[in-house]
Motif scaffolding. Structure first.
Motif, PDB file in Angstrom:
ATOM      1  N   UNK A  36       0.751  -1.175   0.001  1.00  0.00           N
ATOM      2  CA  UNK A  36       0.052  -0.128  -0.172  1.00  0.00           C
ATOM      3  C   UNK A  36       0.903   1.217  -0.036  1.00  0.00           C
ATOM      4  N   UNK A  37       1.995   1.231   0.612  1.00  0.00           N
ATOM      5  CA  UNK A  37       3.015   2.379   0.899  1.00  0.00           C
ATOM      6  C   UNK A  37       3.773   2.733  -0.364  1.00  0.00           C
ATOM      7  N   UNK A  38       3.367   1.367  -1.131  1.00  0.00           N
ATOM      8  CA  UNK A  38       4.296   1.631  -2.649  1.00  0.00           C
ATOM      9  C   UNK A  38       3.245   1.789  -3.758  1.00  0.00           C
ATOM     10  N   UNK A  39       1.944   1.995  -3.401  1.00  0.00           N
ATOM     11  CA  UNK A  39       1.110   2.129  -4.162  1.00  0.00           C
ATOM     12  C   UNK A  39       1.102   1.027  -5.335  1.00  0.00           C
ATOM     13  N   UNK A  40       1.025  -0.370  -4.963  1.00  0.00           N
ATOM     14  CA  UNK A  40       1.107  -1.703  -5.528  1.00  0.00           C
ATOM     15  C   UNK A  40      -0.339  -2.418  -5.367  1.00  0.00           C
ATOM     16  N   UNK A  41      -0.956  -2.814  -6.565  1.00  0.00           N
ATOM     17  CA  UNK A  41      -2.206  -3.179  -6.291  1.00  0.00           C
ATOM     18  C   UNK A  41      -2.468  -4.332  -5.350  1.00  0.00           C
ATOM     19  N   UNK A  42      -3.408  -4.335  -4.444  1.00  0.00           N
ATOM     20  CA  UNK A  42      -3.447  -5.294  -3.457  1.00  0.00           C
ATOM     21  C   UNK A  42      -4.163  -6.592  -4.058  1.00  0.00           C
ATOM     22  N   UNK A  46      -2.790 -10.161  -2.889  1.00  0.00           N
ATOM     23  CA  UNK A  46      -3.454 -11.297  -2.449  1.00  0.00           C
ATOM     24  C   UNK A  46      -3.334 -12.618  -3.387  1.00  0.00           C
ATOM     25  N   UNK A  47      -3.506 -12.078  -4.610  1.00  0.00           N
ATOM     26  CA  UNK A  47      -3.313 -13.535  -5.549  1.00  0.00           C
ATOM     27  C   UNK A  47      -2.039 -14.225  -5.390  1.00  0.00           C
ATOM     28  N   UNK A 112      10.430  -7.100  -9.141  1.00  0.00           N
ATOM     29  CA  UNK A 112       9.752  -5.858  -8.016  1.00  0.00           C
ATOM     30  C   UNK A 112       8.894  -6.665  -7.012  1.00  0.00           C
ATOM     31  N   UNK A 113       7.977  -7.583  -7.609  1.00  0.00           N
ATOM     32  CA  UNK A 113       7.249  -8.149  -6.679  1.00  0.00           C
ATOM     33  C   UNK A 113       8.098  -9.071  -5.663  1.00  0.00           C
ATOM     34  N   UNK A 114       9.010  -9.746  -6.275  1.00  0.00           N
ATOM     35  CA  UNK A 114      10.037 -10.645  -5.320  1.00  0.00           C
ATOM     36  C   UNK A 114      10.616  -9.789  -4.131  1.00  0.00           C
ATOM     37  N   UNK A 115      11.162  -8.707  -4.658  1.00  0.00           N
ATOM     38  CA  UNK A 115      11.436  -7.747  -3.453  1.00  0.00           C
ATOM     39  C   UNK A 115      10.552  -7.429  -2.580  1.00  0.00           C
TER      40      UNK A 115
END
Length: 252
Positions: A36-42, A46-47, A112-115
């Motif tokens: 949320x702090x990085x504006x990544x789609x939640x 979740x998926x 990016x998501x792995x980080x």
């Protein structure tokens, strides 16, 4: 240590399962907050959490079956036991593999998501090893030193002998990696650095801790345990990827 913590009628709450559940819940809360702090789609977070957990469970079980193939050939009923018998590295490989597949399908930046996820992975592992301590699995060798723990009512660990608490060592390792990665994640750094540091630091720590493990239900190839060979391979591959990416950036 007692694995059976609470009895409610026919329901029994086990320490191992409870620690796993607590670890997953807290880890998800952390990754969701950071997303949320990085504006990544939640929705993607979740998926990815769901599918990576599923892939991790399957991978952990498959690697256990592979390492225990000789025993399974003698007793095929072992494959029907889904309550125990998991290898952490299989879970890591399975979870990351499923995550890569999801990101590739959704055209997301995998690194990016792995980080984003690996600090929480380290956090969950820290709680998971506390569960191992309660259950008595993944125990260490016998010791006469001051740094030891004695089980008196364990179904898995040897009772009434002092053992090296390898579960505590790995829990401390995982929590320390989590704190370090969160600290570094708050600073400017290249994409993939957090994931790479996790893979290298955990693998090196796990490689060392394996020398003190005393449980015999583990794969062994030559002088090293299965997890140690995997640790060496992970460190080598991660370093190769880092060097390749660095060379490409320098070339451009």
């Amino acid at each position: 240590m007692h694995n059976e913590l609470i009895h409610i009628g026919p329901l029994t709450i086990y320490g191992y399962g409870l620690m796993i559940a607590i670890g997953i819940l807290i880890a998800y809360k952390v990754v969701a907050y950071r997303a949320a702090s990085r504006q990544v789609e939640l929705s993607h977070v979740s998926s990815l959490t769901f599918w990576s957990l599923l892939g991790g469970l399957v991978g952990a079980k498959l690697l256990f079956w592979i390492t225990q193939m000789n025993h399974i050939i003698q007793d095929p009923s072992m494959v029907l036991n889904f309550s125990e018998g998991f290898v952490v590295y299989g879970g890591i490989i399975g979870g990351i593999g499923v995550g890569y597949t999801y990101c590739n399908k959704k055209k997301l930046n995998f690194l990016k998501y792995l980080d984003l996820f690996v600090p929480s992975l380290a956090l969950a592992q820290g709680f998971g090893r506390i569960g191992c301590l309660l259950a008595g699995c993944c125990y260490g060798e016998e010791t006469e030193g001051w740094f030891g723990i004695t089980f008196h009512d364990s179904e898995l660990a040897p009772n009434d002998v002092k053992l090296i608490p390898t579960q505590i060592l790995e829990s401390v390792l995982s929590f320390s990696i989590f704190i370090l990665l969160i600290y570094i994640a708050g600073r400017k750094r290249p994409t993939g650095l957090i994931a790479g540091l996790y893979l290298i630091l955990y693998s090196l720590g796990r490689f060392i801790i394996e020398f003190f493990r005393g449980d015999i239900i583990r794969g062994q190839f030559g002088a090293l345990a299965t997890s140690q060979w995997i640790a060496l391979a992970v460190v080598l591959l991660t370093c190769i990827v880092f060097l390749t990416r660095t060379q490409k950036k320098m070339a451009t």
